[in-house]
Design a protein around this motif. Sequence first.
Motif, PDB file in Angstrom:
ATOM      1  N   THR A 657      79.941  34.743  14.132  1.00  0.00           N
ATOM      2  CA  THR A 657      79.920  35.083  15.556  1.00  0.00           C
ATOM      3  C   THR A 657      80.574  33.967  16.367  1.00  0.00           C
ATOM      4  N   LEU A 658      81.028  34.353  17.554  1.00  0.00           N
ATOM      5  CA  LEU A 658      81.529  33.357  18.500  1.00  0.00           C
ATOM      6  C   LEU A 658      80.354  32.921  19.358  1.00  0.00           C
ATOM      7  N   GLN A 659      79.901  31.703  19.176  1.00  0.00           N
ATOM      8  CA  GLN A 659      78.797  31.218  20.003  1.00  0.00           C
ATOM      9  C   GLN A 659      79.337  30.773  21.366  1.00  0.00           C
ATOM     10  N   VAL A 660      78.641  31.240  22.426  1.00  0.00           N
ATOM     11  CA  VAL A 660      79.050  30.933  23.793  1.00  0.00           C
ATOM     12  C   VAL A 660      77.800  30.542  24.577  1.00  0.00           C
ATOM     13  N   HIS A 661      77.915  29.522  25.404  1.00  0.00           N
ATOM     14  CA  HIS A 661      76.778  29.098  26.222  1.00  0.00           C
ATOM     15  C   HIS A 661      76.493  30.170  27.297  1.00  0.00           C
ATOM     16  N   ILE A 671      78.925  39.601  26.711  1.00  0.00           N
ATOM     17  CA  ILE A 671      77.584  40.113  26.435  1.00  0.00           C
ATOM     18  C   ILE A 671      77.250  39.911  24.968  1.00  0.00           C
ATOM     19  N   ASP A 672      76.055  39.399  24.716  1.00  0.00           N
ATOM     20  CA  ASP A 672      75.588  39.147  23.354  1.00  0.00           C
ATOM     21  C   ASP A 672      75.717  40.417  22.509  1.00  0.00           C
ATOM     22  N   GLY A 673      76.329  40.291  21.347  1.00  0.00           N
ATOM     23  CA  GLY A 673      76.465  41.442  20.454  1.00  0.00           C
ATOM     24  C   GLY A 673      77.752  42.230  20.662  1.00  0.00           C
ATOM     25  N   ARG A 674      78.370  42.093  21.831  1.00  0.00           N
ATOM     26  CA  ARG A 674      79.655  42.766  22.067  1.00  0.00           C
ATOM     27  C   ARG A 674      80.797  41.859  21.613  1.00  0.00           C
ATOM     28  N   SER A 675      82.010  42.405  21.654  1.00  0.00           N
ATOM     29  CA  SER A 675      83.150  41.619  21.167  1.00  0.00           C
ATOM     30  C   SER A 675      83.805  40.806  22.271  1.00  0.00           C
ATOM     31  N   ALA A 676      84.435  39.730  21.856  1.00  0.00           N
ATOM     32  CA  ALA A 676      85.270  38.941  22.763  1.00  0.00           C
ATOM     33  C   ALA A 676      86.610  38.691  22.087  1.00  0.00           C
ATOM     34  N   GLN A 677      87.627  38.595  22.925  1.00  0.00           N
ATOM     35  CA  GLN A 677      88.937  38.246  22.420  1.00  0.00           C
ATOM     36  C   GLN A 677      89.128  36.743  22.638  1.00  0.00           C
ATOM     37  N   VAL A 678      89.492  36.050  21.581  1.00  0.00           N
ATOM     38  CA  VAL A 678      89.688  34.601  21.676  1.00  0.00           C
ATOM     39  C   VAL A 678      91.166  34.322  21.442  1.00  0.00           C
ATOM     40  N   GLN A 679      91.779  33.695  22.417  1.00  0.00           N
ATOM     41  CA  GLN A 679      93.225  33.469  22.348  1.00  0.00           C
ATOM     42  C   GLN A 679      93.495  31.962  22.375  1.00  0.00           C
ATOM     43  N   SER A 680      94.301  31.489  21.431  1.00  0.00           N
ATOM     44  CA  SER A 680      94.743  30.083  21.493  1.00  0.00           C
ATOM     45  C   SER A 680      96.261  30.078  21.624  1.00  0.00           C
ATOM     46  N   ARG A 681      96.866  28.889  21.595  1.00  0.00           N
ATOM     47  CA  ARG A 681      98.322  28.835  21.700  1.00  0.00           C
ATOM     48  C   ARG A 681      98.983  29.645  20.579  1.00  0.00           C
ATOM     49  N   ALA A 687      86.026  38.653  17.988  1.00  0.00           N
ATOM     50  CA  ALA A 687      84.797  38.325  17.255  1.00  0.00           C
ATOM     51  C   ALA A 687      83.571  38.740  18.058  1.00  0.00           C
ATOM     52  N   PRO A 688      82.453  39.035  17.372  1.00  0.00           N
ATOM     53  CA  PRO A 688      81.222  39.345  18.093  1.00  0.00           C
ATOM     54  C   PRO A 688      80.668  38.107  18.800  1.00  0.00           C
ATOM     55  N   VAL A 689      80.162  38.326  20.003  1.00  0.00           N
ATOM     56  CA  VAL A 689      79.655  37.214  20.820  1.00  0.00           C
ATOM     57  C   VAL A 689      78.181  36.964  20.512  1.00  0.00           C
ATOM     58  N   GLU A 690      77.823  35.696  20.413  1.00  0.00           N
ATOM     59  CA  GLU A 690      76.411  35.302  20.326  1.00  0.00           C
ATOM     60  C   GLU A 690      76.161  34.343  21.484  1.00  0.00           C
ATOM     61  N   VAL A 691      75.392  34.794  22.445  1.00  0.00           N
ATOM     62  CA  VAL A 691      75.117  33.932  23.599  1.00  0.00           C
ATOM     63  C   VAL A 691      73.963  33.007  23.231  1.00  0.00           C
ATOM     64  N   THR A 692      74.205  31.715  23.297  1.00  0.00           N
ATOM     65  CA  THR A 692      73.173  30.760  22.882  1.00  0.00           C
ATOM     66  C   THR A 692      73.385  29.412  23.546  1.00  0.00           C
ATOM     67  N   PRO A 697      77.841  23.853  27.444  1.00  0.00           N
ATOM     68  CA  PRO A 697      78.754  24.612  28.291  1.00  0.00           C
ATOM     69  C   PRO A 697      80.191  24.139  28.076  1.00  0.00           C
ATOM     70  N   GLY A 698      81.119  25.066  28.143  1.00  0.00           N
ATOM     71  CA  GLY A 698      82.533  24.699  27.974  1.00  0.00           C
ATOM     72  C   GLY A 698      83.002  24.706  26.533  1.00  0.00           C
ATOM     73  N   VAL A 699      82.063  24.968  25.607  1.00  0.00           N
ATOM     74  CA  VAL A 699      82.400  24.927  24.181  1.00  0.00           C
ATOM     75  C   VAL A 699      82.084  26.282  23.546  1.00  0.00           C
ATOM     76  N   VAL A 700      82.999  26.796  22.746  1.00  0.00           N
ATOM     77  CA  VAL A 700      82.705  27.984  21.935  1.00  0.00           C
ATOM     78  C   VAL A 700      82.856  27.608  20.476  1.00  0.00           C
ATOM     79  N   CYS A 701      82.143  28.334  19.620  1.00  0.00           N
ATOM     80  CA  CYS A 701      82.032  27.889  18.226  1.00  0.00           C
ATOM     81  C   CYS A 701      82.155  29.072  17.270  1.00  0.00           C
TER      82      CYS A 701
END
Length: 754
Positions: A657-661, A671-681, A687-692, A697-701
Motif C-alpha cells: 500500500t501507499l502509506q499517506v499521512h 481515501i483509505d482503501g481507494r487507489s492513488a496515482q503516484v507520479q515521479s519524474r 497503488a491502494p492508499v493506506e492513511v496512517t 506529513p509530507g512523506v509517502v511510503c
Amino acid sequence: MGTDAAGTTATDDTKTHHRACPLCEACCGLEITTKGDKVVRIRGDMNDPYSKGFICPKGSALKQLHEDPDRLTSPRIRTEDGWKEATWDEAFEEIERRLGPIVGQHGRQALGTVLGNPTVHNLGGLLYGRSVLNAVGSTNIFSASTVDQMPKHVSAGLMWGRPDLFPLPDLDRTDYLLMLGANPYVSNGSLLTVPDFPGRLEALRKRGTFVVVDPRRTKTAENATEHLTIVPGTDSYWLMALINTLFAEGLVDVGRLAPHVSGVDQVQELTAVYTPESVADRCGIDAATTRRIARELAAAPTAAVYGRMGTHTVEFGTITSWATDVLNVLTGNLDKPGGIMFNCAPTQNLTPSSPGGRGFKLGRWTGRASGRPEAKGELPAATLAEEITTPGEGAIKALFVLACNPVRSFPNSNRIDQAMQELDLLVVVDPYVTATARHAHVILPPTSALERSHYDFGFEANMIRSFAKYSPAIFETDGLSEEQILSRLALVIQGQPIDTDPVVVHNMMMGQIVDQELSRDSSPIHGRDKAEIFEELAPWEWSEQIIDFRLRVGQHGDGFGANPAGLTLRKLIDEYPSGADFGPLVQRFPDAIKTVSGTVELAPQPIIDDLARHTAAFEALGQANEQLLLIGRRQLKTVNSWMHNLNVLIKGKTDCTLQVHPDDASRLGLIDGRSAQVQSRVGMVVAPVEVTDEVMPGVVCLPHGWGYDEAGIEMYTAKTKPGVNSNALTDDAALDVLSGNCALNAIPVEVTAS
Ligand SMILES: Nc1nc2c(c(=O)[nH]1)N[C@H]1C(S)=C(S)[C@@H](COP(=O)(O)OP(=O)(O)OC[C@H]3O[C@@H](n4cnc5c(=O)[nH]c(N)nc54)[C@H](O)[C@@H]3O)O[C@H]1N2
Ligand SMILES: Nc1nc2c(c(=O)[nH]1)N[C@H]1C(S)=C(S)[C@@H](COP(=O)(O)OP(=O)(O)OC[C@H]3O[C@@H](n4cnc5c(=O)[nH]c(N)nc54)[C@H](O)[C@@H]3O)O[C@H]1N2
Ligand code: SF4
Ligand SMILES: [Mo]
C-alpha cells in the motif's frame, strides 16, 4: 538412534539437521527435521550460541520454498516457439552458440555481469561468481551494492583505507545507540549480522538508551527509547549539526586514537555552517533536540552511531555515511568496546602490521554512456540501462545476471525492462522466471538452499561475535549446484569446450588461494610444500575445500599441523554442529588503518570536494520542503523482489500500500482503501492508499519488490497478490555522485486520487 555426518541425528528415517538460514544477514541457526525426502519441521536452533533459537517467519518457510512448484529444476532455452526445457548441456551449448558471434564482432567489452543480493547468501555464488566476472573480463560490472551499501564502502575506504571493513556497533555492550534509517525489527539488520536484533535492542533499552531517526514510526521506532522523525534525504545535514554542536560546546574527545586521527580541525570548518538552527526546518528536528542528542552522545560512557539503508540510498549517501563515523570518532567511540568496532573472524589470521597502506581510490575508470566513475570496481546499477542502449563501441550486447532481478530492484526499472529486450544474449541464473528472467535467452536454475552446504564467508566480518558455523546440505539432488553452474558458465564464456570438467575452475582458484597463503610471512603454513597441503585437503571437494583451508590457516586453525588441537572443518562439523563462538569484538586500530597516511582520515579530499554539492543542495532546499517525498518499506515476510511466491508468507492482508499521512490525505482527497496515482519524474504507478500517521506529513511510503502482474512472470502464487513495482518511480538520475549509489528514498512524487 545414531549420529551421522554433520551432527545430524537420526531415528529411522527421521533426521535433525542444523544449519544457518540463508535468507537474510542475521544468519540464524535453524533446526530442521526431515523424514525421508520431506521437511517435517523448521525451528530456531536453541543450541546455536549466536542466535540462541531466534527465527523469523521466513526461516521456517524454507520448507515451502524448497517445495514450491514454480521453482525451476531444469534449464530453460528461448526458442522461436517460446520456452523449451533443456538439459544442462543444451543450455550451455545455446550460450556458446549465441556468445561466439557477439565476442567475435564486438569484443569482450560488449559483455556485462550483474550480481544480485542472494549471491552473498549462497556459498557457490560468493566463491565462484568471481570466475564468471574474470571470464567476462569487461569493466561492465554491476551489482546490488550500488542500490544498497556502496556509500559505506566508500566512506570506510576513504576514512581507514579499508572499503570492506565495516564499522559495527558493539550492540551487546553499548550504552547508547543512535540509529538512523534502519528498521532491524523487520530487516533483522544490515551490514551488521546480529541474530535476534530485536531482543538485543530490548536488552539495550533496559540498560541504556536507543534513539531512532526515521521518517516513519517503524516497529523499531516504536520500541526505541526515543523516535525522531526526519525529512527524508536530510540526515547528512542533521549529522553535521551534531558534529557542529560537539565543537561548539567543547565536547570533542577523540580519546585513545587521537594520535592516529587526522583532519579534526578541518571537520570543524566543514561543518561550521550546519548549526542546529540552520538545519532545523530542513530536517524537521528542532535545535534544542539536536543539541541534546549531541550532548547525550558525548556524555554516554559508550555510544555508537549506526546508519543504514535510509541514510545510504539517498543523494548524499557517502557524506551521510562519513558524517556517521566522524561522530563515532569525535566522541571517542571508534574501536572501543561498547562503541564502534571491527570483527576478526575465525577464518582470519591477521598479519602483524603497522598502520598505513595503499589507501583507497575512486573513479579509476568511468562508464561509457554518461561517464559515471567506478567505485570498488563497479559501475552504478542506475547506469545499467544506458550502458546497454547507448550505441557505440562497448555497448553491452550480452549480459550475465547472477541472482539478481534488476527489472524490479534497480531504479527506473521500466527503462531496464526495455533495455533487456535489446540484448543479443541474456543469461539469468535464478530459480524463478522473474520479471528479469522472462527476457532471458537462457535461464540456469540452481539447486534449492536445502540441497547445498553453506558457510557465511559473506557475513562473518559483520558479526559482533567471532563465530564459525558450517551448514551441511540436507537433501541430495541431481540438480546442478551454483558452484557447478557458475564454473561451467565461466568456461563457456572463456571459450573452452563445452565438455571441459568444471573442476578446473575450482582447482585454479584453489591453487591461487593456497599460493597466496604460502607466501604470507606470518602464515602458519608459510614456506610449506604446496602438494602436501593439497594432500591434506583431498578429503574435501569444491567449496568444502575452501572452507577447510580457511579455517585451518585462520586464527584458531590447526595450521595444517602447526597447532594440532586447532580448528578444521571436520572438527567444526563433529564438535560444533550449531556453530562455534570465539568471543566478542576486539580492538583492531591503529594497526588495521590502511590509509596512505596511516591515520583515520576525517577530511578526505573526495568528501571535501563533494561537500560543495552538498552545501549547494542545502541552500537550494530553502527553509521547508513543499514536495511529497517517497520512501521505501521493507516487509518482514518477503525479501526484496522474491519470496512473494509462498502462500504461507503472503496470505492475509496485502501490504503493498501507499502509506499517506492523514493531513496529506485530506489535503489531496485521498481515501483509505481507494487507489492513488503516484507520479515521479520517470514513471507512474497506481497503488491502494493506506492513511496512517505512521509516516510523517509530507512523506509517502511504498514497499519495493512487488509487481507480479506482467506477462511472462511465472510466479503464480505471487500473481494472486501482484502489488506494484516501486522502482517504476525511483529515478536513475538521482545518484550519490561519489559512490554511484542510487537514491531509493526521498524521491519527489505527485500523488492524486484515481
Ligand atoms: N525501491 C527500492 N529498491 C530496492 C531496495 C529498496 O529498499 N527500495 N533495496 C535494494 C537492496 S538493499 C537490494 S540488496 C536489492 C536486492 O535486489 P536483487 O539483487 O535483485 O536481490 P533479490 O530481489 O533479493 O533477489 C534476486 C533474485 O535472486 C533469486 N535467488 C534467490 N536465491 C537464489 C540463489 O540461491 N541463487 C540464485 N542464482 N538466485 C537466487 C531470486 O529468485 C530473485 O529473483 O534491491 C534493492 N532495491
Ligand atoms: N524481511 C526482510 N529482511 C530483509 C530484507 C527484506 O527485503 N525483507 N532485505 C535485506 C537487505 S538486502 C537489506 S540491505 C537490509 C536493509 O535493512 P535496513 O537497513 O534495516 O533497511 P530498511 O528496513 O529498508 O530500513 C530503512 C529505514 O530507513 C527509513 N528511511 C527512509 N528514508 C530515510 C531517510 O532519508 N532518513 C532516515 N533516517 N531514514 C529513512 C525507512 O523508513 C526505513 O524504516 O534488510 C535485509 N533484510
Ligand atoms: S531473521 Fe533472517 S536469517 Fe533469521 S530466520 Fe529470518 S530470514 Fe532467516
Ligand atoms: Mo540489500
